[in-house]
Design a protein around this motif. Structure first.
Motif, PDB file in Angstrom:
ATOM      1  N   GLY A 282       8.202  -5.577  -1.510  1.00  0.00           N
ATOM      2  CA  GLY A 282       7.748  -4.791  -1.055  1.00  0.00           C
ATOM      3  C   GLY A 282       6.677  -4.416   0.229  1.00  0.00           C
ATOM      4  N   VAL A 283       6.247  -4.075   0.381  1.00  0.00           N
ATOM      5  CA  VAL A 283       5.781  -2.998   1.557  1.00  0.00           C
ATOM      6  C   VAL A 283       4.256  -2.758   1.270  1.00  0.00           C
ATOM      7  CG1 VAL A 283       5.598  -1.659   3.508  1.00  0.00           C
ATOM      8  CG2 VAL A 283       7.591  -2.029   2.345  1.00  0.00           C
ATOM      9  N   ILE A 284       3.871  -3.411   1.945  1.00  0.00           N
ATOM     10  CA  ILE A 284       1.779  -3.347   2.315  1.00  0.00           C
ATOM     11  C   ILE A 284       1.501  -2.606   3.305  1.00  0.00           C
ATOM     12  CG2 ILE A 284      -0.484  -4.368   2.235  1.00  0.00           C
ATOM     13  CD1 ILE A 284       0.727  -6.668   1.163  1.00  0.00           C
ATOM     14  N   GLU A 285       0.441  -1.474   3.102  1.00  0.00           N
ATOM     15  CA  GLU A 285       0.096  -0.868   4.392  1.00  0.00           C
ATOM     16  C   GLU A 285      -1.043  -1.225   4.628  1.00  0.00           C
ATOM     17  OE1 GLU A 285       1.330   3.803   5.266  1.00  0.00           O
ATOM     18  OE2 GLU A 285      -0.572   3.150   4.042  1.00  0.00           O
ATOM     19  N   ASN A 286      -1.240  -1.799   5.976  1.00  0.00           N
ATOM     20  CA  ASN A 286      -2.848  -2.195   6.661  1.00  0.00           C
ATOM     21  C   ASN A 286      -3.633  -1.254   6.995  1.00  0.00           C
ATOM     22  OD1 ASN A 286      -4.870  -3.794   6.667  1.00  0.00           O
ATOM     23  ND2 ASN A 286      -3.752  -5.024   8.013  1.00  0.00           N
ATOM     24  N   MET A 287      -4.462  -1.056   7.868  1.00  0.00           N
ATOM     25  CA  MET A 287      -5.580  -0.567   8.619  1.00  0.00           C
ATOM     26  C   MET A 287      -4.966   1.466   8.311  1.00  0.00           C
ATOM     27  SD  MET A 287      -4.958  -2.355  12.299  1.00  0.00           S
ATOM     28  CE  MET A 287      -5.260  -3.655  12.334  1.00  0.00           C
ATOM     29  N   ALA A 288      -5.687   1.378   6.638  1.00  0.00           N
ATOM     30  CA  ALA A 288      -4.774   3.490   6.153  1.00  0.00           C
ATOM     31  C   ALA A 288      -5.759   3.693   6.617  1.00  0.00           C
ATOM     32  CB  ALA A 288      -4.709   2.849   4.739  1.00  0.00           C
ATOM     33  N   ALA A 289      -6.094   5.228   6.611  1.00  0.00           N
ATOM     34  CA  ALA A 289      -7.758   5.357   6.232  1.00  0.00           C
ATOM     35  C   ALA A 289      -8.604   4.866   5.706  1.00  0.00           C
ATOM     36  CB  ALA A 289      -6.798   7.001   5.975  1.00  0.00           C
ATOM     37  N   MET A 290      -9.719   5.474   6.546  1.00  0.00           N
ATOM     38  CA  MET A 290     -11.549   4.375   6.176  1.00  0.00           C
ATOM     39  C   MET A 290     -12.369   5.845   5.357  1.00  0.00           C
ATOM     40  SD  MET A 290     -14.108   1.504   7.426  1.00  0.00           S
ATOM     41  CE  MET A 290     -14.126   2.708   9.173  1.00  0.00           C
ATOM     42  N   PRO A 291     -12.814   5.641   4.619  1.00  0.00           N
ATOM     43  CA  PRO A 291     -13.830   6.723   4.210  1.00  0.00           C
ATOM     44  C   PRO A 291     -15.190   6.880   4.828  1.00  0.00           C
ATOM     45  CG  PRO A 291     -12.639   6.240   2.061  1.00  0.00           C
ATOM     46  CD  PRO A 291     -11.945   4.952   3.180  1.00  0.00           C
ATOM     47  N   LEU A 292     -15.854   7.234   5.182  1.00  0.00           N
ATOM     48  CA  LEU A 292     -16.581   7.037   6.384  1.00  0.00           C
ATOM     49  C   LEU A 292     -17.734   8.219   5.389  1.00  0.00           C
ATOM     50  CD1 LEU A 292     -15.945   8.384   9.911  1.00  0.00           C
ATOM     51  CD2 LEU A 292     -16.155   5.936   8.850  1.00  0.00           C
ATOM     52  N   PRO A 293     -19.130   6.913   5.644  1.00  0.00           N
ATOM     53  CA  PRO A 293     -20.698   7.812   4.957  1.00  0.00           C
ATOM     54  C   PRO A 293     -20.831   8.920   4.530  1.00  0.00           C
ATOM     55  CG  PRO A 293     -20.852   5.923   6.095  1.00  0.00           C
ATOM     56  CD  PRO A 293     -19.693   6.140   5.997  1.00  0.00           C
ATOM     57  N   ASP A 294     -20.084   9.368   5.318  1.00  0.00           N
ATOM     58  CA  ASP A 294     -20.675  11.306   5.612  1.00  0.00           C
ATOM     59  C   ASP A 294     -19.614  11.965   4.611  1.00  0.00           C
ATOM     60  OD1 ASP A 294     -18.310  11.253   7.034  1.00  0.00           O
ATOM     61  OD2 ASP A 294     -19.397  11.849   9.323  1.00  0.00           O
ATOM     62  N   GLY A 295     -18.605  11.459   4.348  1.00  0.00           N
ATOM     63  CA  GLY A 295     -17.622  12.400   3.680  1.00  0.00           C
ATOM     64  C   GLY A 295     -15.970  12.524   4.615  1.00  0.00           C
ATOM     65  N   THR A 296     -16.325  12.970   5.577  1.00  0.00           N
ATOM     66  CA  THR A 296     -15.028  12.191   7.014  1.00  0.00           C
ATOM     67  C   THR A 296     -14.312  10.877   6.810  1.00  0.00           C
ATOM     68  OG1 THR A 296     -16.200  11.242   8.299  1.00  0.00           O
ATOM     69  CG2 THR A 296     -15.875  13.522   8.040  1.00  0.00           C
ATOM     70  N   VAL A 297     -13.321  11.543   6.967  1.00  0.00           N
ATOM     71  CA  VAL A 297     -12.307   9.728   6.436  1.00  0.00           C
ATOM     72  C   VAL A 297     -11.739   9.730   7.802  1.00  0.00           C
ATOM     73  CG1 VAL A 297      -9.955   9.859   5.635  1.00  0.00           C
ATOM     74  CG2 VAL A 297     -11.411  10.896   4.328  1.00  0.00           C
ATOM     75  N   LEU A 298     -12.274   8.288   8.773  1.00  0.00           N
ATOM     76  CA  LEU A 298     -10.693   7.699   9.992  1.00  0.00           C
ATOM     77  C   LEU A 298      -9.998   7.231   9.415  1.00  0.00           C
ATOM     78  CD1 LEU A 298     -11.523   6.607  12.929  1.00  0.00           C
ATOM     79  CD2 LEU A 298     -12.556   5.029  12.086  1.00  0.00           C
ATOM     80  N   ASP A 299      -8.907   8.456  10.269  1.00  0.00           N
ATOM     81  CA  ASP A 299      -7.683   8.132   9.721  1.00  0.00           C
ATOM     82  C   ASP A 299      -6.700   7.782  11.517  1.00  0.00           C
ATOM     83  OD1 ASP A 299      -5.138   8.273   9.187  1.00  0.00           O
ATOM     84  OD2 ASP A 299      -5.603  10.146   8.686  1.00  0.00           O
ATOM     85  N   LEU A 300      -6.877   6.332  11.631  1.00  0.00           N
ATOM     86  CA  LEU A 300      -6.822   5.219  13.688  1.00  0.00           C
ATOM     87  C   LEU A 300      -5.263   5.924  13.386  1.00  0.00           C
ATOM     88  CD1 LEU A 300      -8.220   4.881  15.028  1.00  0.00           C
ATOM     89  CD2 LEU A 300      -8.294   2.483  14.635  1.00  0.00           C
TER      90      LEU A 300
END
Ligand code: ATP
Length: 388
Positions: A282-300
């Motif tokens: 299978g495949v592992i996706e790494n460095m996926a979107a990170m939820p931030l404390p203010d509720g927004t999402v860091l989607d690098l």
């Protein structure tokens, strides 16, 4: 008899490197208890200057002292002679089948090669975390760093000293014992480089690389592990092909980021593995979107890369799933830098939780059929410390 009880207690002491009771290895010799209640315990170590000597001696003393009626303990430590040592090596090898078949079709060790299309996607970080997460689930785990372009596993597992130097593995004759870190038997090809060259990329090519990996897989004594994780070099180079030839029964896990542009190279590494007969688990996706404390999402790195790779590797006969998606996490990086994988150091971190679920999923997936090829033996990697 008290002496028998002392023998039982002492014999159950576990050798920290071999991870077996010392009685199994004929390390316990004469034991007497005198009228004053002093236990005289004689043990032999495998090699002169055994790095674990003090710990074994201490554990033996504690075990003997725990027996009712023992008031004092005197431990005498000797060393096995070459004949005894050779017999031990044969017995240890025998427990896992003939030399050269350690990870062959009769082996019960499940081999999982972790690969990626390109460097820097977090393959080594995930492999180290998976190893300790599987160990925490009760599996006996080995971890081998074959990433000759940069040996990061010893650092991630806390095995390097302040100068960045890796440990010299103990050798019993030509058997190499992998150092144990966080309950995982961990070895890196980097440990066999000449002193001072740990930081250098290895410029070995073709046949030399093949022989070195072959010797490495043969001579390192992982013993009765359930799972062996291989941290592969990124891409589709010599090592990937060598490992594919040596271990066609291995499962392969492909790590990629969510970035669609990274998908093509990741797909290629999966295809090469399949060409050598390995099974793409299978495949592992790494460095996926990170939820931030203010509720927004860091989607690098965007999204969809993991699924795209899994779809591209799936065939009519074989569905390749996305096994897990690990979010970006500063904690994962910091814990890796500090030498304790995040699943242990910060189990509540979002990435740690995702990794623990991933380990569970991989653990529960049935290992596939075994291939037919065995590893041959041609010698030993250069540079291991011989203490015998
Ligand atoms: N999910 C993540 N969140 C934040 N940082 C991460 C994550 N995964 C990995 N990293 C960091 O990214 C960097 C690269 O990771 P790592 O060395 O594991 O990658 P790699 O694919 O093994 O690279 P290479 O093949 O070049 O050795 C490291 O600094 C690591 O701490």
């Amino acid at each position: 008899m008290i002496a028998d009880e002392v023998r039982a207690a002492v014999g159950a002491v576990v050798d920290p490197e071999l991870r077996r009771p010392i009685d199994d290895m004929d390390m316990v010799r004469e034991i007497t208890v005198d009228d004053a209640g002093t236990a005289h315990v004689s043990i032999v170590l495998t090699v002169v200057g055994c790095p674990m000597a003090q710990k074994i001696e201490r554990d033996v003393g504690t075990a003997a002292a725990s027996v009712a009626g023992v008031n004092a303990v005197e431990v005498t430590v000797g060393t096995m002679d070459p004949v005894e040592r050779a017999a031990l090596v044969e017995r240890l090898r025998g427990a896992r089948g003939q030399r050269g078949e350690r990870f062959g079709k009769r082996s019960r060790t499940r081999v999982i090669a972790v690969t990626s299309g390109k460097g820097g996607v977090g393959k080594s970080t995930l492999t180290a975390n998976l190893a300790v997460a599987l160990a925490a689930r009760g599996r006996k785990v080995g971890l081998a760093d074959l990433d000759v372009h940069g040996f990061s596993i010893p650092g991630l597992m806390g095995l390097v000293d302040a100068t960045g130097a890796m440990p010299n593995p103990t050798k019993i004759d030509d058997m190499i014992l992998p150092p144990v870190a966080h309950d995982v038997k961990t070895i890196s090809i980097g440990m066999f480089l000449r002193g001072g060259s740990e930081g250098q990329a290895v410029a070995w090519r073709g046949p030399l690389l093949h022989r070195t990996v072959q010797q490495f897989l043969n001579d390192v004594h992982f013993d009765d592990i359930d799972v062996l994780l291989l941290d592969m070099p990124p891409g589709t180079g010599d090592i990937a092909i060598t490992v594919g030839q040596l271990l066609p029964q291995a499962d392969v896990v492909v790590v990629t980021t969510p970035q669609p542009a990274a998908a093509d190279v990741a797909v290629r590494s999966g295809l090469v593995a399949r060409q050598t007969g390995q099974h793409v688990l299978g495949v592992i996706e790494n460095m996926a979107a990170m939820p931030l404390p203010d509720g927004t999402v860091l989607d690098l790195f965007g999204s969809g890369g993991g699924q795209a790779v899994a779809d591209a590797l799936s065939t009519d006969d074989e569905h390749v799933p996305v096994l897990g998606s690990i979010p970006l996490s500063p904690v994962l990086r910091q814990d890796g830098d500090a030498g304790t994988p995040a699943v242990l150091a910060d189990p509540e971190d979002a990435a740690s939780r995702a990794l623990a679920s991933l380990a569970q999923r991989i653990d529960e997936l049935a290992p596939r059929r075994r291939g037919a090829q065995n590893i041959g033996h041609t010698g030993e990697p250069a540079g291991a410390t011989t203490r015998a």
